[in-house]
Design an enzyme around this catalytic site. Structure first.
Site, mmCIF file in Angstrom:
data_model
loop_
_atom_site.group_PDB
_atom_site.id
_atom_site.type_symbol
_atom_site.label_atom_id
_atom_site.label_comp_id
_atom_site.label_asym_id
_atom_site.label_seq_id
_atom_site.Cartn_x
_atom_site.Cartn_y
_atom_site.Cartn_z
ATOM 1 N N THR A 139 2.734 -5.033 -0.492
ATOM 2 C CA THR A 139 3.165 -4.253 -1.861
ATOM 3 C C THR A 139 3.174 -2.699 -1.141
ATOM 4 O OG1 THR A 139 1.169 -3.594 -2.571
ATOM 5 C CG2 THR A 139 2.175 -5.911 -3.357
ATOM 6 N N CYS A 140 3.662 -1.861 -2.057
ATOM 7 C CA CYS A 140 3.729 -0.322 -1.510
ATOM 8 C C CYS A 140 2.470 0.132 -2.529
ATOM 9 C CB CYS A 140 5.034 0.336 -1.604
ATOM 10 S SG CYS A 140 5.967 0.170 -3.382
ATOM 11 N N SER A 141 1.688 -0.645 -3.072
ATOM 12 C CA SER A 141 0.697 -0.117 -4.025
ATOM 13 C C SER A 141 -0.819 -0.078 -3.574
ATOM 14 C CB SER A 141 0.634 -1.057 -5.297
ATOM 15 O OG SER A 141 -0.526 -0.757 -6.101
ATOM 16 N N ALA B 235 2.124 4.353 1.373
ATOM 17 C CA ALA B 235 1.115 3.346 1.120
ATOM 18 C C ALA B 235 1.542 1.958 1.279
ATOM 19 C CB ALA B 235 0.500 3.654 -0.282
ATOM 20 N N PHE B 236 0.720 1.231 2.067
ATOM 21 C CA PHE B 236 1.317 -0.183 1.945
ATOM 22 C C PHE B 236 -0.131 -1.378 1.822
ATOM 23 C CE2 PHE B 236 4.863 1.815 3.646
ATOM 24 C CZ PHE B 236 5.964 1.183 3.093
#
Length: 423
Positions: A5-7, A152-153
Site C-alpha cells: 500500500t502507499c499508506s 510512503a509505502f
C-alpha cells in the site's frame, strides 16, 4: 504474493497481514526480505499500534465503546493470540538471528513503535499497555518518505506453503458468521425501536390523511384533463431543452469515450490571482503551461513542460489522434471549503517542489517542534505553537494555503491551509 500500500496506517498494513496469517494458519508464511534491495532504506513493520476512531485512540478492542464495536473490529488491533505455531514472538531484533543483516539504517523496533504510537496524550484507552502482535510483523517493510526523499509505502511478501486447511476455513467462516449475526441483531433492534415510535406517530395522522385523500381525489377528477394537457406541454418543452443540451454537449465532447478531454487553462483572471497570491516570479511562467480536464470551475490544474505543450497543441490540430489518459504535474486544486480565502486554489503537494523555488509569498519557517505539531495534529490553534513569533506570523496572514518550511536542517516544504484553527 506481495501485499503493498502507499499508506502508513497500520490498520491498512500490519493489521491486514496479521489477519491474513491468522486465517491462513500454517499454509502461508511472512518472508524476511531484508537481504533484498540492500540500497533501499526501509524500516521494520510495527508490532504494536493504536486504532483511532472519531478522535479517540484505543489500544485494544475491549476499550472500544459497545456502540462502535461493530465498526471497529478486533482484527484492526495487534493480535493477542497466535494460531500459527511456527510463528515465534520477537520483542527485538537481537532475538532473531536471521534479521541481523544490515538494514540500510539501524532502527530499534521499540523506538519505531513509540514514534508511530505516540498520540500526544489523547488516548482514551483503559489498558496499561498495548498488546504486541504474536506474528513476526517486523518482516514487513515500511518505506518512509523522508528517509530517502520518496513516497510512503508498505510492503509485505507472503509465501504459500500448502493448501488452506479445511478446518481453518470452517473456523474462519464461523467467526465471520457470528460477527455478521451480531451486527444483524443489533440493527434489527434499532430498527424495531424506530418502527414502534413511528407507528405511534402515524396512527395520529391516519384519520386526517384519510379525510384529506377523499377531498383530493374529487379535486383530481375535476382537473384531470387540464393537468394532462399542461403536463404534455411541459414534457414537450423539457424534451426539447434536453435534446438541445445533449447536442451542445456532443459538439464539445471529447472523441475518446470514458476519458475527459485535456484542455488548456486560459482563464487569465484566475492565473493572475494565483501568481499574485503566492508571489510567483515571472521567470516561472504559467501561461500556456496549465491544463485541466474541465473548463467549468476547474477542480484541478496541471502544469506541463514546453515539450508536452507542443505535443498537446499538435494533437488538437490533427483531431486528437493520441489518446491522452493522464499528463502533467498537478499544481493547483480548488479549495473544498469556503473560508473567505481571496484565492480559490491551493497548492498541490505533487507540484510543490517544482513551484516552491519561485515563490516569494505565503511562506512560514517553523521550528522542528512546531513542524512536528503540524504533521501530527489535524488542527492546531495559533496560540499553541511553541514559537510565539511563528504563531503571530501565521495569525497575521490572510486565510488560504501557505508553505511551512522546516527552519533547521534540510529544507522540507509542507503545504497547509491557513485559518483558525490551522489545518
Amino acid at each position: 504474493m506481495v501485499y503493498s500500500t502507499c499508506s502508513m496506517n497500520p490498520v491498512e498494513n500490519e493489521a491486514v497481514v496479521a489477519e491474513l496469517l491468522r486465517r491462513s494458519g500454517s499454509s502461508v508464511e511472512l518472508l524476511d526480505v531484508s537481504t533484498e534491495l540492500r540500497e533501499l532504506v526501509r524500516r521494520p513493520g510495527l508490532g504494536t499500534w493504536k486504532v483511532n476512531d472519531r478522535g479517540s485512540w484505543f489500544q485494544t478492542h475491549e476499550d472500544v465503546p459497545d456502540s462502535r464495536k461493530n465498526v471497529i473490529l478486533p482484527s484492526m488491533f495487534p493480535s493477542s493470540t497466535s494460531i500459527h505455531e511456527s510463528h515465534k514472538v520477537y520483542n527485538s531484533f537481537d532475538v532473531n538471528s536471521e534479521y541481523n543483516v544490515p538494514f540500510s539504517r539501524n532502527f530499534n523496533i521499540e523506538d519505531t513503535n513509540n514514534v508511530n504510537c505516540d498520540t500526544g496524550g489523547i488516548s482514551s484507552s483503559n489498558s496499561a499497555q498495548s498488546l504486541d502482535s504474536k506474528f513476526p510483523l517486523h518482516r514487513c517493510m515500511r518505506i518512509v518518505p523522508h528517509d530517502q526523499d520518496g513516497g510512503a509505502f508498505f510492503i509485505a511478501v507472503i509465501h504459500k506453503l500448502s493448501l488452506l486447511n479445511e478446518n481453518q476455513v470452517i473456523k474462519v467462516r464461523k467467526t465471520e458468521n457470528l460477527l455478521s449475526k451480531n451486527r444483524t441483531v443489533k440493527l434489527q433492534e434499532q430498527c424495531q425501536h424506530r418502527i414502534v415510535s413511528e407507528v405511534l406517530d402515524d396512527n395520529k395522522l391516519l384519520d386526517e390523511q384519510t379525510k384529506l385523500s377523499v377531498a383530493n381525489q374529487t379535486s383530481k377528477d375535476d382537473n384531470l384533463t387540464e393537468v394532462k394537457m399542461a403536463s404534455d406541454v411541459e414534457y414537450s418543452q423539457t424534451e426539447s431543452g434536453d435534446r438541445s443540451r445533449r447536442m451542445d454537449k456532443l459538439d464539445y465532447q471529447h472523441k475518446w469515450k470514458g476519458i475527459d478531454p485535456v484542455l488548456f487553462f486560459k482563464d487569465e483572471a484566475v492565473i493572475k490571482n494565483i501568481v499574485s497570491f503566492f508571489g510567483i516570479e515571472e521567470s516561472f511562467s504559467l501561461e500556456g503551461h496549465l491544463v485541466t480536464r474541465s473548463t467549468d470551475n476547474a477542480r484541478r490544474i496541471y502544469y506541463v513542460s514546453k515539450a508536452v505543450q507542443d505535443i498537446l497543441e499538435l494533437n488538437i490540430q490533427v483531431g486528437e489522434q493520441i489518446k491522452i489518459a493522464s499528463l502533467g504535474v498537478k499544481m493547483f486544486e480548488r479549495h473544498r471549503s469556503k473560508d473567505g480565502c481571496s484565492c480559490a486554489y491551493r497548492l498541490s503537494y505533487e507540484g510543490l517542489s517544482l513551484l516552491f523555488p519561485y515563490m516569494r509569498k505565503r511562506i512560514l519557517h517553523a521550528s522542528p517542534v512546531d513542524f512536528q505539531h503540524l504533521l501530527q495534529y489535524r488542527t492546531i490553534n495559533f496560540a499553541r505553537f511553541a514559537d510565539a513569533r511563528f504563531g503571530e506570523e501565521a495569525a497575521s496572514m490572510m486565510p488560504g494555503c501557505c508553505v511551512v518550511v522546516l527552519r533547521e536542517g534540510n529544507i522540507m516544504p509542507y503545504a497547509v491551509d491557513l485559518k483558525e484553527p490551522m489545518t
